[in-house]
Design a protein around this motif. Structure first.
Motif, short mmCIF file in Angstrom:
data_model
loop_
_atom_site.label_atom_id
_atom_site.label_comp_id
_atom_site.label_asym_id
_atom_site.label_seq_id
_atom_site.Cartn_x
_atom_site.Cartn_y
_atom_site.Cartn_z
N GLU A 1 -10.49 -38.84 8.10
CA GLU A 1 -9.67 -37.66 8.37
C GLU A 1 -10.34 -36.36 7.93
O GLU A 1 -9.93 -35.27 8.34
CB GLU A 1 -8.30 -37.81 7.71
N GLU A 2 -11.37 -36.47 7.09
CA GLU A 2 -12.10 -35.27 6.67
C GLU A 2 -13.23 -34.91 7.63
O GLU A 2 -13.89 -33.88 7.45
CB GLU A 2 -12.65 -35.45 5.25
N LEU A 3 -13.48 -35.74 8.64
CA LEU A 3 -14.39 -35.34 9.71
C LEU A 3 -13.75 -34.20 10.51
O LEU A 3 -12.52 -34.06 10.53
CB LEU A 3 -14.68 -36.52 10.63
N PRO A 4 -14.54 -33.38 11.17
CA PRO A 4 -13.96 -32.31 12.00
C PRO A 4 -12.95 -32.85 13.00
O PRO A 4 -13.22 -33.84 13.70
CB PRO A 4 -15.19 -31.72 12.70
N GLY A 5 -11.80 -32.23 13.07
CA GLY A 5 -10.76 -32.66 13.98
C GLY A 5 -11.17 -32.46 15.43
O GLY A 5 -11.95 -31.55 15.75
N VAL A 6 -10.62 -33.27 16.32
CA VAL A 6 -11.05 -33.26 17.71
C VAL A 6 -10.74 -31.94 18.41
O VAL A 6 -11.46 -31.53 19.33
CB VAL A 6 -10.41 -34.46 18.46
N THR A 7 -9.70 -31.24 18.00
CA THR A 7 -9.35 -29.96 18.64
C THR A 7 -9.69 -28.75 17.79
O THR A 7 -10.07 -27.70 18.32
CB THR A 7 -7.85 -29.91 18.98
N THR A 8 -9.59 -28.86 16.47
CA THR A 8 -9.77 -27.69 15.60
C THR A 8 -11.16 -27.60 14.99
O THR A 8 -11.58 -26.53 14.56
CB THR A 8 -8.75 -27.71 14.45
#
Length: 335
Positions: free
Chosen positions: A192-199
């Motif tokens: 969950e600390e990876l870059p989010g798919v949209t943001t």
């Protein structure tokens, strides 16, 4: 020496020692998140007998010298010390960094049967450092003896975290991880600390934006901690400060009003600068509001270069996480 306990926090180590639960308690406070991992050579030296290690690159560096000298273990290697103990317990909390240290320790010790045979894991669902010694003395956290199955699972997970992409770590969430009960939560927390798919921001960064959104918010209001509104526990104090800098001190900021920085020891040592930092009143920029709403992608406007385990994330090589679908998204490569 008969009883050894290894934990991941100096305050916890002190409480355990004062509670009389071991002859020696050693804390290893090495951070495994938020920066580059040690090389294979550095890892080997970290646990070996001390020769000429820089401070902070030996497993005993976080334990007071007087305690090491009194116990006769100053400069000792991990395997040698474990082999001499009757019992050695690993007191590792549920937070991801502690679980990564557990994986690292088991992977390192895995080939030494004499050391592994002494090891047990205490399952902790609480912060040891928050308890008084007399409270600790009455507790008896669940304990499990280490087996070869534990070692193999820990080794597989550790190698996955060290890999140059998050793919093998992502595969862990489809495996049976019950031998290490807190590993599944750790795996998800880190994904969950990876870059989010949209943001393009991780979960901790997004939570900080949520807390800043009402405006007039001071920096430490958005830091994680005991009974704090930011419930994320992946990053520590210094790492969260760097993340906040990244949101406020970039070409197109998401956060306005952070009056001092960067978040370094030099700033903390300057009373005037540190006071100004703490008194900053932050708000979201229009861009930050759009990112929080999922309408803008932070990396499209700002440079990204940070480590996630063994993966170097950059704008050109940006692995992303789709939290809703629990999917890992490979970097888009322009042909």
């Amino acid at each position: 020496m008969t009883r050894l306990i290894v934990t991941t926090d100096s305050s916890a180590a002190g409480a355990i020692q004062r509670a009389g639960l071991a002859d020696l308690v050693i804390a290893i406070e090495r951070r495994m998140v938020g920066g580059p991992l040690l090389s294979e050579t550095e890892c080997e030296a970290f646990f070996a007998p001390r020769v000429a290690h820089p401070n902070g690159l030996h497993w005993l560096d976080d334990t007071p010298v007087w305690l090491l000298e009194r116990s006769g273990v100053r400069g000792r290697g991990l395997i040698d010390l474990l082999s001499e103990c009757d019992t050695a317990e690993l007191w590792m909390g549920p937070e991801p960094n502690a679980q990564l240290l557990l994986l690292w320790l088991l992977d390192y010790c895995g080939t030494e049967e004499a050391a592994v045979s002494k090891l047990s894991i205490r399952r902790l669902d609480f912060a040891v450092g928050d308890l008084a010694p007399e409270q600790l003395a009455k507790l008896n956290p669940p304990i499990a003896r280490i087996t070869q199955d534990h070692v193999e699972l820990a080794g597989r997970a550790w190698r996955a975290y060290c890999a140059s992409t998050p793919q093998t770590w992502f595969e862990l969430i489809e495996m049976d991880l019950s031998l290490l009960p807190q590993l599944e939560r750790c795996a998800l927390d880190l994904l969950e600390e990876l870059p989010g798919v949209t943001t393009g921001l991780g979960a901790t960064e997004m939570r900080m934006l949520e807390l800043i959104a009402p405006g007039g918010v001071q920096p430490f209001d958005v830091f994680p901690g005991h009974q704090k509104r930011n419930e994320r526990r992946v990053y520590d104090y210094w790492e969260v400060g760097v993340l906040l800098d990244g949101l406020a001190r970039c070409p197109v900021p998401a956060v306005a009003g952070l009056d001092e920085g960067p978040f370094t020891l030099d700033m903390h040592d300057d009373a005037r600068r540190f006071a100004q930092y703490k008194q900053s009143l932050m708000s979201l920029t229009d861009f930050g509001t759009a990112v929080l709403a999922g309408q803008e992608d932070f990396p499209r406007h700002n440079p990204i270069r940070r480590w996630w385990g063994g993966t170097l994330l950059t704008n050109e090589r940006l692995w992303r996480w789709d939290r809703e679908s629990r999917l890992l998204i490979e970097p888009y490569v322009r042909l």
